[in-house]
Design a protein around this motif. Structure first.
Motif, PDB file in Angstrom:
ATOM      1  N   LEU A 181     -15.220  26.003 -15.930  1.00 27.09           N
ATOM      2  CA  LEU A 181     -16.491  25.295 -15.807  1.00 27.09           C
ATOM      3  C   LEU A 181     -16.257  23.897 -15.249  1.00 27.09           C
ATOM      4  O   LEU A 181     -16.975  23.463 -14.334  1.00 27.09           O
ATOM      5  N   TRP A 182     -15.278  23.170 -15.796  1.00 28.76           N
ATOM      6  CA  TRP A 182     -15.011  21.811 -15.310  1.00 28.76           C
ATOM      7  C   TRP A 182     -14.666  21.809 -13.827  1.00 28.76           C
ATOM      8  O   TRP A 182     -15.145  20.967 -13.068  1.00 28.76           O
ATOM      9  N   SER A 183     -13.845  22.756 -13.408  1.00 28.31           N
ATOM     10  CA  SER A 183     -13.453  22.847 -12.001  1.00 28.31           C
ATOM     11  C   SER A 183     -14.659  23.143 -11.118  1.00 28.31           C
ATOM     12  O   SER A 183     -14.823  22.545 -10.043  1.00 28.31           O
ATOM     13  N   ALA A 184     -15.526  24.054 -11.570  1.00 28.83           N
ATOM     14  CA  ALA A 184     -16.720  24.390 -10.795  1.00 28.83           C
ATOM     15  C   ALA A 184     -17.639  23.178 -10.654  1.00 28.83           C
ATOM     16  O   ALA A 184     -18.191  22.921  -9.568  1.00 28.83           O
ATOM     17  N   LEU A 185     -17.803  22.418 -11.723  1.00 29.11           N
ATOM     18  CA  LEU A 185     -18.666  21.237 -11.685  1.00 29.11           C
ATOM     19  C   LEU A 185     -18.109  20.165 -10.749  1.00 29.11           C
ATOM     20  O   LEU A 185     -18.860  19.532  -9.992  1.00 29.11           O
ATOM     21  N   ILE A 186     -16.812  19.957 -10.788  1.00 27.98           N
ATOM     22  CA  ILE A 186     -16.192  18.961  -9.908  1.00 27.98           C
ATOM     23  C   ILE A 186     -16.315  19.388  -8.446  1.00 27.98           C
ATOM     24  O   ILE A 186     -16.591  18.569  -7.562  1.00 27.98           O
ATOM     25  N   ASN A 187     -16.126  20.679  -8.185  1.00 29.49           N
ATOM     26  CA  ASN A 187     -16.284  21.178  -6.818  1.00 29.49           C
ATOM     27  C   ASN A 187     -17.726  21.044  -6.340  1.00 29.49           C
ATOM     28  O   ASN A 187     -17.973  20.823  -5.144  1.00 29.49           O
ATOM     29  N   LEU A 188     -18.676  21.174  -7.252  1.00 33.13           N
ATOM     30  CA  LEU A 188     -20.075  20.980  -6.891  1.00 33.13           C
ATOM     31  C   LEU A 188     -20.314  19.528  -6.482  1.00 33.13           C
ATOM     32  O   LEU A 188     -20.990  19.263  -5.476  1.00 33.13           O
ATOM     33  N   LEU A 189     -19.764  18.581  -7.249  1.00 31.73           N
ATOM     34  CA  LEU A 189     -19.884  17.171  -6.876  1.00 31.73           C
ATOM     35  C   LEU A 189     -19.252  16.915  -5.519  1.00 31.73           C
ATOM     36  O   LEU A 189     -19.802  16.171  -4.688  1.00 31.73           O
ATOM     37  N   LYS A 190     -18.114  17.524  -5.287  1.00 31.67           N
ATOM     38  CA  LYS A 190     -17.424  17.375  -4.005  1.00 31.67           C
ATOM     39  C   LYS A 190     -18.290  17.892  -2.861  1.00 31.67           C
ATOM     40  O   LYS A 190     -18.372  17.285  -1.784  1.00 31.67           O
ATOM     41  N   PHE A 191     -18.955  19.012  -3.078  1.00 28.14           N
ATOM     42  CA  PHE A 191     -19.835  19.582  -2.065  1.00 28.14           C
ATOM     43  C   PHE A 191     -21.012  18.648  -1.776  1.00 28.14           C
ATOM     44  O   PHE A 191     -21.382  18.442  -0.609  1.00 28.14           O
ATOM     45  N   LEU A 192     -21.602  18.082  -2.812  1.00 27.01           N
ATOM     46  CA  LEU A 192     -22.722  17.163  -2.630  1.00 27.01           C
ATOM     47  C   LEU A 192     -22.305  15.952  -1.807  1.00 27.01           C
ATOM     48  O   LEU A 192     -23.056  15.490  -0.926  1.00 27.01           O
ATOM     49  N   MET A 193     -21.114  15.443  -2.068  1.00 23.26           N
ATOM     50  CA  MET A 193     -20.634  14.276  -1.321  1.00 23.26           C
ATOM     51  C   MET A 193     -20.306  14.625   0.122  1.00 23.26           C
ATOM     52  O   MET A 193     -20.615  13.862   1.044  1.00 23.26           O
ATOM     53  N   SER A 194     -19.702  15.784   0.326  1.00 23.28           N
ATOM     54  CA  SER A 194     -19.299  16.190   1.682  1.00 23.28           C
ATOM     55  C   SER A 194     -20.503  16.451   2.578  1.00 23.28           C
ATOM     56  O   SER A 194     -20.402  16.351   3.800  1.00 23.28           O
ATOM     57  N   ASN A 195     -21.636  16.800   1.962  1.00 22.15           N
ATOM     58  CA  ASN A 195     -22.836  17.134   2.732  1.00 22.15           C
ATOM     59  C   ASN A 195     -23.980  16.168   2.432  1.00 22.15           C
ATOM     60  O   ASN A 195     -25.158  16.550   2.488  1.00 22.15           O
ATOM     61  N   GLU A 196     -23.618  14.942   2.128  1.00 23.66           N
ATOM     62  CA  GLU A 196     -24.592  13.936   1.713  1.00 23.66           C
ATOM     63  C   GLU A 196     -25.748  13.802   2.694  1.00 23.66           C
ATOM     64  O   GLU A 196     -26.923  13.884   2.313  1.00 23.66           O
ATOM     65  N   THR A 197     -25.451  13.618   3.968  1.00 23.38           N
ATOM     66  CA  THR A 197     -26.498  13.363   4.965  1.00 23.38           C
ATOM     67  C   THR A 197     -27.441  14.542   5.106  1.00 23.38           C
ATOM     68  O   THR A 197     -28.674  14.380   5.093  1.00 23.38           O
ATOM     69  N   VAL A 198     -26.884  15.737   5.229  1.00 20.41           N
ATOM     70  CA  VAL A 198     -27.708  16.934   5.403  1.00 20.41           C
ATOM     71  C   VAL A 198     -28.563  17.200   4.169  1.00 20.41           C
ATOM     72  O   VAL A 198     -29.767  17.479   4.278  1.00 20.41           O
ATOM     73  N   LEU A 199     -27.967  17.092   2.991  1.00 21.27           N
ATOM     74  CA  LEU A 199     -28.692  17.420   1.757  1.00 21.27           C
ATOM     75  C   LEU A 199     -29.760  16.386   1.422  1.00 21.27           C
ATOM     76  O   LEU A 199     -30.844  16.747   0.945  1.00 21.27           O
ATOM     77  N   LEU A 200     -29.465  15.104   1.685  1.00 22.16           N
ATOM     78  CA  LEU A 200     -30.438  14.063   1.363  1.00 22.16           C
ATOM     79  C   LEU A 200     -31.696  14.156   2.214  1.00 22.16           C
ATOM     80  O   LEU A 200     -32.740  13.603   1.855  1.00 22.16           O
ATOM     81  N   ALA A 201     -31.604  14.855   3.327  1.00 26.19           N
ATOM     82  CA  ALA A 201     -32.787  15.039   4.165  1.00 26.19           C
ATOM     83  C   ALA A 201     -33.796  15.972   3.502  1.00 26.19           C
ATOM     84  O   ALA A 201     -34.981  15.977   3.862  1.00 26.19           O
TER      85      ALA A 201
END
Length: 398
Positions: A205-225
């Protein structure tokens, strides 16, 4: 709705023969009747389903278990079948459209049973071998009571972890991720409240949550739109805060708590990057200033852990002339330096908004019921129904 057929449906389901022939259709009918104008007036089927006894609940559970027999031949356990059922709703191609709609109907029936009847989960837990009491671990654990429902949350966590790691995509399903994290949060709140210690591989679970945060950061511009990603990021960070603050009340062993700190330290770069991102956005004027600022404040204890232990780990490595410490060595440093760590008390971590279907979910369920109704009409084969046979079978129903 004037003349209720609820008891007749239960009688069909109570007979193994009639259940085998008409059980699926009976459950779909019940699901549709429960949803008939339920937001506009008092629906008697909602009331009746909410008070059915354990025996009737067990019959419903038995029917859910029989569903999708082909899949269950290759998988073991109720939740394996449920996972397969949910998964097929997303991966089915055009040729499997009827199966997808059928799954929607059964899932709706399952949802209503869980949502309305307080006996359902208890009977479900007691009627499945794979959901029995936890086995006694080899190593001693704190003398905290474990309930017969002890293995249910890990199965739910497995489903949530699977969803988290498999749906990081361009068309990001933000609403589903928020629901997913809310489920995990509510399970943790239950564990804390009831002092339930689950022998679960929390690192997944911890690994999945950290990877989710990583995904949000890597796609910040696209997702924030399209989305306010800081709401989701805050929920994820607060899950870690929940483990940090209350983990000693529900993690299975003291070593599990040590492993939590190890994972935070090992993956510290992701938390550092998240802090840099939310700090950058919160210090600039814009629509995301306030939600980003909340994430900044929520990271205070995680950053305190990183800033406290990293120098000590580096010092330990230098003194012992070790270029790269093993996990056991890092854990040794962590255990030796808890006493000097200072954390801030964060309020409200174990509080959550209770689920309410009406208003928030009403539009979704109206559309779902409409879809199921259309599909039932479209696929009902009248030529396979013998009126004489049906009248003869149902003539005994009181």
């Amino acid at each position: 709705m004037i003349n209720s057929i609820f008891e007749a449906i239960l009688q069909i389901l109570s007979s193994p023969l009639s259940r085998r022939e008409h059980g699926y259709d009976a459950v779909v009918l019940l699901a549709l009747l429960v949803n008939y104008r339920k937001y506009e007036s008092v629906n008697p089927y909602i009331v009746k389903l909410s008070i059915v006894d354990d025996e009737a609940t067990f019959i419903l559970i038995s029917l859910f278990r029989q569903y999708k027999d082909k899949e269950e031949e290759h998988q073991s356990g109720f939740f394996s079948a449920l996972t397969n059922m949910v998964g097929s709703m997303f991966i089915a191609d055009a040729d499997e459209k009827i199966s997808v709609q059928t799954n929607e109907a059964i899932l709706l029936a399952l949802y209503e049973a869980v949502h309305l009847n307080r006996n359902f989960i208890t009977v479900l837990a007691q009627s499945h071998p794979e959901m029995g009491l936890m086995t006694t671990p080899a190593s001693p654990i704190p003398t905290t009571p474990v309930t017969p429902l002890g293995t249910t949350p890990p199965s739910s966590d497995d489903l949530m972890v699977e969803f988290i790691v498999t749906h990081m995509m361009k068309e990001f399903p933000m609403d589903l991720y928020i629901r997913c994290i809310q489920i995990v949060h509510k399970l943790l709140c239950y564990q804390k409240k009831c002092r339930v210690r689950l022998h679960y591989t929390w690192r997944e679970l911890w690994s999945a949550l950290i990877n989710l945060l990583k995904f949000l950061m890597s796609n910040e511009t696209v997702l924030l739109a399209k989305h306010n990603i800081f709401t989701l990021a805050l929920m994820v960070v607060n899950l870690f805060n929940m483990f940090i603050t209350y983990g000693d009340t529900f993690l299975p062993t003291p070593s599990s708590y040590d492993e939590l700190y190890y994972e935070i330290i090992r993956m510290h770069q992701n938390f550092d990057n998240l802090y840099s991102m939310v700090l950058r956005i919160s210090t600039n004027a814009g629509q995301w200033k306030e939600p980003a600022s909340k994430v900044t404040h929520a990271l205070v204890n995680i950053r305190a852990i990183i800033n406290h232990f990293n120098p000590k780990i580096e010092s330990y490595a230098a003194v012992n002339h070790i270029s790269q410490l093993s996990e056991d060595q890092v854990l040794e440093v962590v255990r030796s330096n808890y006493d000097t760590l200072t954390l801030k008390l964060q309020d409200g971590l174990d509080q959550y908004e209770r689920y309410s279907e009406q208003h928030k979910e009403a539009a979704f369920f109206k559309e779902l019921v409409r879809s199921i109704s259309i599909n039932v009409r479209k696929n009902l084969a009248f030529n396979t129904l013998s009126q004489e046979l049906l009248l003869k079978e149902f003539s005994t129903i009181s």
